[in-house]
Design an enzyme around this catalytic site. Structure first.
Site, short mmCIF file in Angstrom:
data_model
loop_
_atom_site.label_atom_id
_atom_site.label_comp_id
_atom_site.label_asym_id
_atom_site.label_seq_id
_atom_site.Cartn_x
_atom_site.Cartn_y
_atom_site.Cartn_z
N ASP A 207 72.25 8.35 91.66
CA ASP A 207 71.17 9.00 90.91
C ASP A 207 71.21 10.52 91.12
O ASP A 207 71.45 10.99 92.23
CB ASP A 207 69.84 8.44 91.45
CG ASP A 207 68.64 8.93 90.68
OD1 ASP A 207 68.52 8.58 89.51
OD2 ASP A 207 67.82 9.67 91.28
N GLU B 250 75.35 9.83 87.74
CA GLU B 250 74.36 10.27 86.77
C GLU B 250 74.27 11.78 86.88
O GLU B 250 73.61 12.32 87.77
CB GLU B 250 72.99 9.66 87.05
CG GLU B 250 72.03 9.91 85.91
CD GLU B 250 70.61 10.31 86.28
OE1 GLU B 250 69.77 10.40 85.39
OE2 GLU B 250 70.34 10.58 87.48
C1 NOJ Z 1 67.11 9.49 87.15
C2 NOJ Z 1 66.55 8.13 86.92
O1 NOJ Z 1 67.23 7.51 85.86
C3 NOJ Z 1 65.07 8.30 86.63
O2 NOJ Z 1 64.49 7.07 86.23
C4 NOJ Z 1 64.41 8.88 87.86
O3 NOJ Z 1 63.05 9.14 87.57
C5 NOJ Z 1 65.08 10.18 88.31
N1 NOJ Z 1 66.51 10.09 88.32
C6 NOJ Z 1 64.64 10.55 89.71
O4 NOJ Z 1 65.18 9.67 90.66
#
Ligand code: NOJ
Length: 541
Positions: free
Chosen positions: A197, A239
Site C-alpha cells: 500500500d 500501489e
Molecule cells: C490506498 C488504499 O487503497 C486505500 O483504501 C487506503 O485508504 C490508503 N491507501 C491508505 O492506506
C-alpha cells in the site's frame, strides 16, 4: 513468471460471505465461495487488509500485523482459506501497509505516551508541524493537514492519510526490521506475495514533495532482495499512483529490482474518458507514454477497485470533464475521484460493459477484477466515504442477497439485489457473469493476448481503436468502435479473401459479423460499441 500472465480478483472478505451470522463476511464464508472465484477463470486473489484494526480506514489502519481481524475469523481460518485457495490452483496475495499503522497500534500508543520509549522514534514528530510544506494532502475532503497535534505526546505527528494513520519513520532501522519480520511471518504461512500500500510516501525530506524519494527506493530494493533470496516465485505488487515514467523506477533495474508488478493508474480513467468521448486518443497517448518494462516485470490493469475512481493522474481540465460526465449527483465525488461502481458508470449498458472488458482484457498487463463487477453490481451513494462500492456481494434473491442470515449486515445490501445476483446470472448465457467467464477463457487460451507485444493499427477514425498483440508468430487484431454510432472502415482494412476468426463470436468470422456497405468503394460497417478479437485459425499458423 506466473504473475505476468495471471488474471487477479480483488476480494473484500467483509463483503463476501458471512458464515457465522454476525452480518460481516469472514474467511470461512469466503472458503465457501472459492468455487465461484475459480469458476471465473482467474488465477490469483488479492485480499484487502485482513488484520486487526479499529477500521477507521477499513483495515488500512492496522493495529496488529500478526493477526486476523476477529470479524474475519482466526489465523487458523486464514490458513484454511489459503490452503483451500491453493488446492484450487489460486494464488493469494495479501495487502501490506508499510507506510503507516493505526493510532491504536501498541507502537503508537507507547510512542505518544513517552518521549523516551524506543517506539517514539517509530513515528515522525515535530514541535511546530511546519515541516514538509510541499507534500500534498491526499484525503483532501477530510484532512486539513499532514500534521496533527497529539496532546499526550505534546508534539505533532506526520500522516499522509487519515489522522488515525500515523506514518512510520523509515529513517529508523528498527522500523525496517519490524517490517521484514512481519513480511516473513506471512510468507512463511504460504502467501504468494504482497500488494504494498501507498509505497511512494515512506520517507520525508525537506524541499521535496515527499514522494518517490531515493531512500524509499533503497528500502524497497532491500525488500525485493529478501524476497528473491528467501521466497522466490512470490510477487511484490506496488500501489504507486503516479505517472508511468514515475512508476518505472518502482520496477527497479535488473541489478537492483524492486516490484515485480505495479498498478497502471493513469490508463484507468482514460479508458472511461475514451468511451465517453468516443475517441481513442487518451488511450493511445497514455500507452505511448508508457515506457517498456524490464524483463520479468508486469503492469497491473484495472477498471475499478475498492477506492474512488481516482482522477489524480489526469490534467485539471480532464478531471473537470470526467466529473461533469460521470458525477451527475455531487455526492458521487470524493477527494480527486468518483465513488461509483463500474456498471453504474457505464449506465448499466451491457454493450459498453462488454466493450470495455474486451478492451481492458486485451491490453498489456495483468488485469484485476473487483468483486461484484463480474455481475455488474451497483453502488449506494447514500453511504459515506468509499463504502458505497463495498456493499455485500449479491449471491441470490434471498435474505440479504444470500450474503448473511443476520438481521443486520455491516452495510445495507444494495436495493437491486433481486435483479442483480450470481444465481440469476448463472442461468443466463448472456449475463455479465457468463460473458466475463467467456472473455477470460478466451484470453487465457491466447498467448498473444496475455503476453504479446502491442502494435497500433491505423483505422483513419479516432472513434475506432485497433491494435495487434503478437506473440511467437501468432497475432490477434483487437478492434473496437468506442462510439455509440455506426462507423465505417475502408474495405481494404481487412483483406476479405482471408477468413479471420472472431474470437469474441466463436464459430464466426469477421465477414459474418460486419456488414459490407453496398456502395463503392466498399466499406466495412461497425455497429455502435462493437468489439472484435480477430485471428487466423490456429492450425493455419
Ligand atoms: C490506498 C488504499 O487503497 C486505500 O483504501 C487506503 O485508504 C490508503 N491507501 C491508505 O492506506
Amino acid at each position: 513468471m506466473w504473475y505476468q500472465t495471471a488474471v487477479f480478483y480483488e476480494l473484500y472478505i467483509r463483503a463476501y460471505k458471512d458464515s457465522n451470522g454476525d452480518g460481516r463476511g469472514d474467511f470461512r464464508g469466503a472458503i465457501e465461495k472459492l468455487d465461484h472465484i475459480q469458476s471465473l477463470g482467474v488465477n490469483a486473489i488479492w485480499i484487502l487488509p485482513h488484520y486487526p484494526s479499529p477500521l477507521q480506514d477499513d483495515g488500512y489502519d492496522i493495529s496488529d500485523y500478526y493477526g486476523v481481524h476477529p470479524d474475519y475469523g482466526s489465523l487458523d481460518d486464514f490458513q484454511t482459506f489459503l490452503d483451500a485457495a491453493h488446492q484450487r490452483g489460486l494464488k493469494v496475495v495479501i495487502d501490506i501497509v508499510l507506510n503507516h499503522t493505526s493510532d491504536q497500534h501498541p507502537w503508537f500508543q507507547a510512542a505518544r505516551r513517552d518521549k523516551k520509549s524506543p517506539y517514539r522514534d517509530y513515528y515522525v514528530w515535530s514541535d511546530t508541524g511546519a515541516e514538509y510544506p510541499d507534500a500534498r494532502i491526499i484525503f483532501l475532503d477530510t484532512e486539513p493537514a499532514n500534521w496533527t497535534y497529539d496532546e499526550l505526546a505534546g508534539q505533532y505527528y506526520w500522516h499522509r492519510f487519515y489522522a488515525s494513520q500515523p506514518d512510520l519513520n523509515y529513517d529508523n532501522p528498527q522500523v525496517h526490521a519490524e517490517m521484514f519480520r512481519i513480511m516473513r511471518f506471512w510468507l512463511d504461512l504460504g502467501v504468494d506475495g504482497f500488494r504494498a500500500d501507498a509505497v511512494p510516501y515512506l520517507y520525508e525530506r525537506e524541499g521535496t514533495n515527499c514522494e518517490n524519494l531515493p531512500e524509499t527506493h533503497r528500502f524497497l530494493q532491500k525488500v525485493r532482495r529478501m524476497m528473491d533470496v528467501e521466497y522466490p516465485d512470490r510477487v511484490l505488487i506496488a500501489e504507486a499512483n503516479q505517472w508511468p515514467e514515475d512508476v518505472l523506477p518502482y520496477f527497479g533495474t535488473p541489478a537492483a529490482p524492486e516490484f515485480h508488478v505495479c498498478f497502471h493508474f493513469p490508463i484507468m480513467p482514460r479508458l472511461f474518458m475514451a468511451l465517453k468521448k468516443g475517441d481513442k486518443t487518451p488511450i493511445v497517448d497514455i500507452l505511448n507514454r508508457t515506457p517498456p518494462l524490464p524483463p520479468g516485470a508486469q503492469w497491473m490493469t484495472f477498471l475499478r477497485n475498492h477506492d474512488e475512481l481516482t482522477l489524480e493522474m489526469v490534467t485539471e481540465e480532464e478531471r473537470e470533464w470526467m466529473w461533469q460526465q460521470y458525477t451527475p449527483d455531487p455526492r458521487m465525488r470524493l477527494n480527486l475521484g468518483i465513488r461509483r461502481r463500474l456498471a453504474s458508470l457505464l449506465d448499466n449498458d451491457k454493450r459498453k460493459w462488454f466493450l470495455l472488458h474486451a478492451l481492458f482484457l486485451s491490453l498489456p498487463g495483468a488485469p484485476i477484477i473487483y468483486y461484484g463487477d463480474e455481475i455488474g453490481m451497483g453502488d449506494n451513494i447514500q453511504l459515506p466515504d468509499r463504502y458505497g462500492c463495498r456493499t455485500p456481494m449479491q449471491w441470490d434473491d434471498g435474505r440479504n442477497a444470500g450474503f448473511s442470515h443476520a438481521a443486520e449486515t455491516y452495510l445495507p445490501v444494495n436495493a437491486d439485489y433481486q435483479q442483480i445476483n450470481v444465481a440469476e446470472q448463472e442461468a443466463d448465457p448472456d449475463s455479465y457473469l457468463n460473458l466475463l467467464r467467456f472473455l477470460l477463457r478466451t484470453r487465457q487460451s491466447e498467448a498473444a493476448l496475455r503476453q504479446g507485444d502491442l502494435d497500433w493499427v491505423e483505422t483513419g477514425d479516432t472513434a475506432v481503436l485497433a491494435y495487434t498483440r503478437r506473440w511467437q508468430g501468432r497475432w490477434v487484431l483487437c478492434l473496437y468502435n468506442l462510439s455509440g454510432e455506426t462507423r465505417t472502415l475502408p474495405g481494404d482494412f481487412i483483406n476479405a479473401s482471408q477468413p479471420l476468426h472472431d474470437l469474441l463470436h466463436p464459430g464466426q468470422t469477421w465477414q459474418d459479423n460486419v456488414r459490407v456497405c453496398s456502395n463503392e468503394p466498399r466499406e466495412w460497417e461497425l455497429a455502435p460499441f462493437a468489439a472484435f478479437w480477430l485471428a487466423k485459425e490456429k492450425s493455419a499458423d
